[in-house]
Design a protein around this motif. Sequence first.
Motif, PDB file in Angstrom:
ATOM      1  N   ASN A 126       0.840  -1.204   0.000  1.00  0.00           N
ATOM      2  CA  ASN A 126       0.000   0.000   0.000  1.00  0.00           C
ATOM      3  C   ASN A 126       0.880   1.261   0.000  1.00  0.00           C
ATOM      4  OD1 ASN A 126      -1.010   2.212   1.958  1.00  0.00           O
ATOM      5  ND2 ASN A 126      -2.948   1.287   1.335  1.00  0.00           N
ATOM      6  N   LEU A 127       1.896   1.257   0.866  1.00  0.00           N
ATOM      7  CA  LEU A 127       2.763   2.434   0.981  1.00  0.00           C
ATOM      8  C   LEU A 127       3.615   2.627  -0.275  1.00  0.00           C
ATOM      9  CD1 LEU A 127       3.893   1.882   4.681  1.00  0.00           C
ATOM     10  CD2 LEU A 127       2.361   3.694   3.857  1.00  0.00           C
ATOM     11  N   ILE A 128       4.137   1.521  -0.804  1.00  0.00           N
ATOM     12  CA  ILE A 128       4.966   1.616  -2.011  1.00  0.00           C
ATOM     13  C   ILE A 128       4.128   2.162  -3.175  1.00  0.00           C
ATOM     14  CG2 ILE A 128       6.277   0.309  -3.744  1.00  0.00           C
ATOM     15  CD1 ILE A 128       7.034  -1.662  -1.473  1.00  0.00           C
ATOM     16  N   MET A 129       2.903   1.650  -3.310  1.00  0.00           N
ATOM     17  CA  MET A 129       2.056   2.103  -4.419  1.00  0.00           C
ATOM     18  C   MET A 129       1.665   3.575  -4.273  1.00  0.00           C
ATOM     19  SD  MET A 129       2.169  -0.276  -6.454  1.00  0.00           S
ATOM     20  CE  MET A 129       3.302  -1.575  -6.004  1.00  0.00           C
ATOM     21  N   LYS A 130       1.505   4.017  -3.030  1.00  0.00           N
ATOM     22  CA  LYS A 130       1.207   5.444  -2.822  1.00  0.00           C
ATOM     23  C   LYS A 130       2.391   6.305  -3.248  1.00  0.00           C
ATOM     24  CE  LYS A 130      -2.048   5.156   1.001  1.00  0.00           C
ATOM     25  NZ  LYS A 130      -2.049   4.988   2.460  1.00  0.00           N
ATOM     26  N   ILE A 131       3.596   5.875  -2.872  1.00  0.00           N
ATOM     27  CA  ILE A 131       4.778   6.669  -3.244  1.00  0.00           C
ATOM     28  C   ILE A 131       4.966   6.623  -4.760  1.00  0.00           C
ATOM     29  CG2 ILE A 131       7.278   6.948  -2.983  1.00  0.00           C
ATOM     30  CD1 ILE A 131       7.031   5.881  -0.148  1.00  0.00           C
ATOM     31  N   ARG A 132       4.727   5.451  -5.348  1.00  0.00           N
ATOM     32  CA  ARG A 132       4.846   5.335  -6.810  1.00  0.00           C
ATOM     33  C   ARG A 132       3.942   6.372  -7.500  1.00  0.00           C
ATOM     34  NH1 ARG A 132       5.800   0.901 -10.951  1.00  0.00           N
ATOM     35  NH2 ARG A 132       4.552   1.612 -12.701  1.00  0.00           N
ATOM     36  N   SER A 133       2.724   6.474  -7.016  1.00  0.00           N
ATOM     37  CA  SER A 133       1.778   7.422  -7.595  1.00  0.00           C
ATOM     38  C   SER A 133       2.276   8.861  -7.431  1.00  0.00           C
ATOM     39  CB  SER A 133       0.416   7.220  -6.930  1.00  0.00           C
ATOM     40  OG  SER A 133      -0.390   8.338  -7.096  1.00  0.00           O
ATOM     41  N   LYS A 134       2.816   9.153  -6.252  1.00  0.00           N
ATOM     42  CA  LYS A 134       3.332  10.503  -6.004  1.00  0.00           C
ATOM     43  C   LYS A 134       4.535  10.793  -6.911  1.00  0.00           C
ATOM     44  CE  LYS A 134       0.867  12.404  -2.649  1.00  0.00           C
ATOM     45  NZ  LYS A 134       0.894  11.891  -1.289  1.00  0.00           N
ATOM     46  N   VAL A 135       5.421   9.810  -7.055  1.00  0.00           N
ATOM     47  CA  VAL A 135       6.613  10.018  -7.895  1.00  0.00           C
ATOM     48  C   VAL A 135       6.187  10.324  -9.341  1.00  0.00           C
ATOM     49  CG1 VAL A 135       8.611   8.816  -8.912  1.00  0.00           C
ATOM     50  CG2 VAL A 135       8.261   8.790  -6.442  1.00  0.00           C
ATOM     51  N   LEU A 136       5.129   9.674  -9.796  1.00  0.00           N
ATOM     52  CA  LEU A 136       4.611   9.984 -11.133  1.00  0.00           C
ATOM     53  C   LEU A 136       4.093  11.427 -11.188  1.00  0.00           C
ATOM     54  CD1 LEU A 136       2.853   6.605 -11.993  1.00  0.00           C
ATOM     55  CD2 LEU A 136       4.757   7.644 -13.242  1.00  0.00           C
ATOM     56  N   ASP A 137       3.396  11.840 -10.126  1.00  0.00           N
ATOM     57  CA  ASP A 137       2.920  13.239 -10.063  1.00  0.00           C
ATOM     58  C   ASP A 137       4.098  14.213 -10.133  1.00  0.00           C
ATOM     59  OD1 ASP A 137       0.327  12.422  -9.693  1.00  0.00           O
ATOM     60  OD2 ASP A 137       0.270  12.845  -7.542  1.00  0.00           O
ATOM     61  N   PHE A 138       5.128  13.958  -9.316  1.00  0.00           N
ATOM     62  CA  PHE A 138       6.276  14.880  -9.278  1.00  0.00           C
ATOM     63  C   PHE A 138       6.956  14.938 -10.640  1.00  0.00           C
ATOM     64  CE2 PHE A 138       6.672  13.110  -4.699  1.00  0.00           C
ATOM     65  CZ  PHE A 138       5.633  13.919  -4.271  1.00  0.00           C
ATOM     66  N   THR A 139       7.049  13.770 -11.279  1.00  0.00           N
ATOM     67  CA  THR A 139       7.703  13.719 -12.594  1.00  0.00           C
ATOM     68  C   THR A 139       6.935  14.581 -13.588  1.00  0.00           C
ATOM     69  OG1 THR A 139       8.406  11.474 -12.085  1.00  0.00           O
ATOM     70  CG2 THR A 139       8.491  12.129 -14.399  1.00  0.00           C
ATOM     71  N   ARG A 140       5.618  14.406 -13.603  1.00  0.00           N
ATOM     72  CA  ARG A 140       4.791  15.195 -14.535  1.00  0.00           C
ATOM     73  C   ARG A 140       4.929  16.688 -14.233  1.00  0.00           C
ATOM     74  NH1 ARG A 140       1.171  10.610 -14.673  1.00  0.00           N
ATOM     75  NH2 ARG A 140       1.244   9.880 -16.821  1.00  0.00           N
ATOM     76  N   SER A 242      16.652  15.254  -8.513  1.00  0.00           N
ATOM     77  CA  SER A 242      16.702  16.022  -7.260  1.00  0.00           C
ATOM     78  C   SER A 242      15.298  16.451  -6.865  1.00  0.00           C
ATOM     79  CB  SER A 242      17.578  17.271  -7.405  1.00  0.00           C
ATOM     80  OG  SER A 242      18.842  16.919  -7.899  1.00  0.00           O
ATOM     81  N   TYR A 243      14.511  16.903  -7.844  1.00  0.00           N
ATOM     82  CA  TYR A 243      13.144  17.351  -7.577  1.00  0.00           C
ATOM     83  C   TYR A 243      12.292  16.198  -7.040  1.00  0.00           C
ATOM     84  CZ  TYR A 243       8.532  19.420  -8.335  1.00  0.00           C
ATOM     85  OH  TYR A 243       7.250  19.886  -8.160  1.00  0.00           O
ATOM     86  N   ILE A 244      12.397  15.041  -7.694  1.00  0.00           N
ATOM     87  CA  ILE A 244      11.610  13.879  -7.264  1.00  0.00           C
ATOM     88  C   ILE A 244      11.968  13.516  -5.819  1.00  0.00           C
ATOM     89  CG2 ILE A 244      11.264  11.391  -7.612  1.00  0.00           C
ATOM     90  CD1 ILE A 244      11.526  11.884 -10.635  1.00  0.00           C
ATOM     91  N   CYS A 245      13.263  13.487  -5.512  1.00  0.00           N
ATOM     92  CA  CYS A 245      13.685  13.107  -4.157  1.00  0.00           C
ATOM     93  C   CYS A 245      13.240  14.145  -3.135  1.00  0.00           C
ATOM     94  CB  CYS A 245      15.193  12.910  -4.104  1.00  0.00           C
ATOM     95  SG  CYS A 245      15.708  11.478  -5.059  1.00  0.00           S
ATOM     96  N   GLU A 246      13.398  15.416  -3.484  1.00  0.00           N
ATOM     97  CA  GLU A 246      13.040  16.499  -2.562  1.00  0.00           C
ATOM     98  C   GLU A 246      11.521  16.484  -2.290  1.00  0.00           C
ATOM     99  OE1 GLU A 246      14.263  20.380  -4.275  1.00  0.00           O
ATOM    100  OE2 GLU A 246      12.125  20.838  -3.981  1.00  0.00           O
ATOM    101  N   GLN A 247      10.729  16.318  -3.349  1.00  0.00           N
ATOM    102  CA  GLN A 247       9.272  16.309  -3.177  1.00  0.00           C
ATOM    103  C   GLN A 247       8.810  15.070  -2.404  1.00  0.00           C
ATOM    104  OE1 GLN A 247       7.047  18.801  -3.964  1.00  0.00           O
ATOM    105  NE2 GLN A 247       8.962  19.899  -4.299  1.00  0.00           N
ATOM    106  N   THR A 248       9.496  13.951  -2.641  1.00  0.00           N
ATOM    107  CA  THR A 248       9.132  12.733  -1.925  1.00  0.00           C
ATOM    108  C   THR A 248       9.412  12.913  -0.435  1.00  0.00           C
ATOM    109  OG1 THR A 248       9.666  11.459  -3.893  1.00  0.00           O
ATOM    110  CG2 THR A 248       9.492  10.222  -1.845  1.00  0.00           C
ATOM    111  N   LEU A 249      10.563  13.523  -0.121  1.00  0.00           N
ATOM    112  CA  LEU A 249      10.892  13.778   1.287  1.00  0.00           C
ATOM    113  C   LEU A 249       9.853  14.692   1.930  1.00  0.00           C
ATOM    114  CD1 LEU A 249      14.759  14.251   0.960  1.00  0.00           C
ATOM    115  CD2 LEU A 249      13.626  12.606   2.473  1.00  0.00           C
ATOM    116  N   LEU A 250       9.389  15.675   1.157  1.00  0.00           N
ATOM    117  CA  LEU A 250       8.421  16.642   1.684  1.00  0.00           C
ATOM    118  C   LEU A 250       7.022  16.065   1.823  1.00  0.00           C
ATOM    119  CD1 LEU A 250       9.096  20.007  -0.213  1.00  0.00           C
ATOM    120  CD2 LEU A 250       8.970  19.684   2.267  1.00  0.00           C
ATOM    121  N   ASN A 251       6.601  15.301   0.827  1.00  0.00           N
ATOM    122  CA  ASN A 251       5.188  14.907   0.731  1.00  0.00           C
ATOM    123  C   ASN A 251       4.885  13.459   1.132  1.00  0.00           C
ATOM    124  OD1 ASN A 251       3.933  17.373  -0.572  1.00  0.00           O
ATOM    125  ND2 ASN A 251       5.645  16.952  -1.942  1.00  0.00           N
ATOM    126  N   CYS A 252       5.919  12.660   1.323  1.00  0.00           N
ATOM    127  CA  CYS A 252       5.668  11.247   1.658  1.00  0.00           C
ATOM    128  C   CYS A 252       6.345  10.889   2.971  1.00  0.00           C
ATOM    129  CB  CYS A 252       6.180  10.338   0.542  1.00  0.00           C
ATOM    130  SG  CYS A 252       5.542  10.733  -1.075  1.00  0.00           S
TER     131      CYS A 252
END
Length: 427
Positions: A126-140, A242-252
């Motif tokens: 569940n957690l991995i899939m949530k982060i996967r979805s967020k990483v796609l958002d950050f990429t877009r 860098s953006y993906i990692c930074e946003q993941t740290l902030l939002n996940c």
Amino acid sequence: MSLIKISEILNGRLENQEISIRGWIYRKRQGKNLIFLLVRDSSGFIQCTVKKNSAGWNEAEKLTIESSLSLKGLAKPDKRAPGGFEISVDAISIIGLAEIFPITKDQSTDFLRNVRHLWLRSRKMNLIMKIRSKVLDFTRTFFKNNTFVEVSPPMFISAAVEGGSTLFDLKYFDQTLYLTQSSQLYLEILIYSLEKVYCIAPSFRAEKSRTIRHLTEYWHIEGEWPYAKMSNLMDFQESLLSYICEQTLLNCKTELEELEIDIHKLKLVKSPFPRITYTESIDILKKKGSEIKWGADLGYEEEKIIAQEFGRPLFIYDYPTAIKAFYCKTYKDKPELAMSVDMLVPRIGEISTGGAREDDKQLLIDRMNALGLNIENYSWYLDLRRYGTVPHVGFGLGLERLLTWMLDLDNVIDSIPFPRTTRRFYP
Ligand code: 4AD
Ligand code: MG
């Protein structure tokens, strides 16, 4: 009484309020006068207590692991409960009573992968899939912020992008077509209309390699950019990562914490990344005792050694032309070198490949002939060099390799809901 998500209780916003939730039974423990239910929904877990002789007792007794239900009760803080809150249950309505659930404690990774359709309900997935979805958002968001246009390339294709050895063919009415290995050539078509373009789409590889980094179907983040140079391409990719990692740290934050991810590694992802040439990478390998010779492709083992040496993401660029695909641009004064660049991360090795594309029609034809490709299959691709050719660069980043690295996963298999490998295609 409002229907709410479990996380709203855990956030402390609904203290001492009557609420109702819908979810599934994760665990159940029955005492003489009390039944403890651990209920999960998409947002989290909460302990629910049912008292003997209360309205919910009979239904609570019937409940089995993974049964679906809705329940009503009072949300209240409780220091002993996991998460610090619990629901004191007033009423339960069973939605779907579950048969004996096959997943219990301490089962092998192999078994869990065989029942992936059920294992996806686990907290970890569940957690991995949530982060996967967020990483796609950050990429877009990153591509959008850099004025790239998202496009939709085809999956059925008529000619190989990355060489015949990893091509899946399929019967297409009375012809043979292939599953795309990369959308690159189609992105190249679209730059002549839209200029900067990107896509996030599946790529397919008939890859027999059984490593922790190979799937036969994976999600490919690809961009193509006219008039840009190799240095722009590396700048862009390191800013994206860098953006993906930074946003993941902030939002996940909560997801990363629960998964016990080494966030220090993510914090280290900042421009500039080390950039070394292929030749320098061979020197490093030799110093480390490798017998590799200049001209050989870097394999998983070699890439791991180099990435380990730097301890963070890095680029290797200027590879030998002979080990690169037909579309790679070469240096005029050094045709034995191709303007190709890989991004590597520790433990996984390569996570992206990109470079400058050959924009000269004759040089492209010469290279295709040298590789024995059938020029006729690529006539539309050569048209791009016939009609207003422009210099351009692009890259492809493997989403699953990226996630496997970011989330310290054992295998790319765990970063995608329905992994496809040589052995796995169920469900
Ligand atoms: O290095 P590759 O083959 O490069 C290309 O396909 C280029 N046409 C991309 C481009 O320039 N647009 O694949 C790119 C990335 C790899 O670096 C890796 O991350 C991922 O795709 N990849 C795989 N991921 C999982 N399983 C596989 N079998 C993969 N093969 C490649
Ligand atoms: Mg590559």
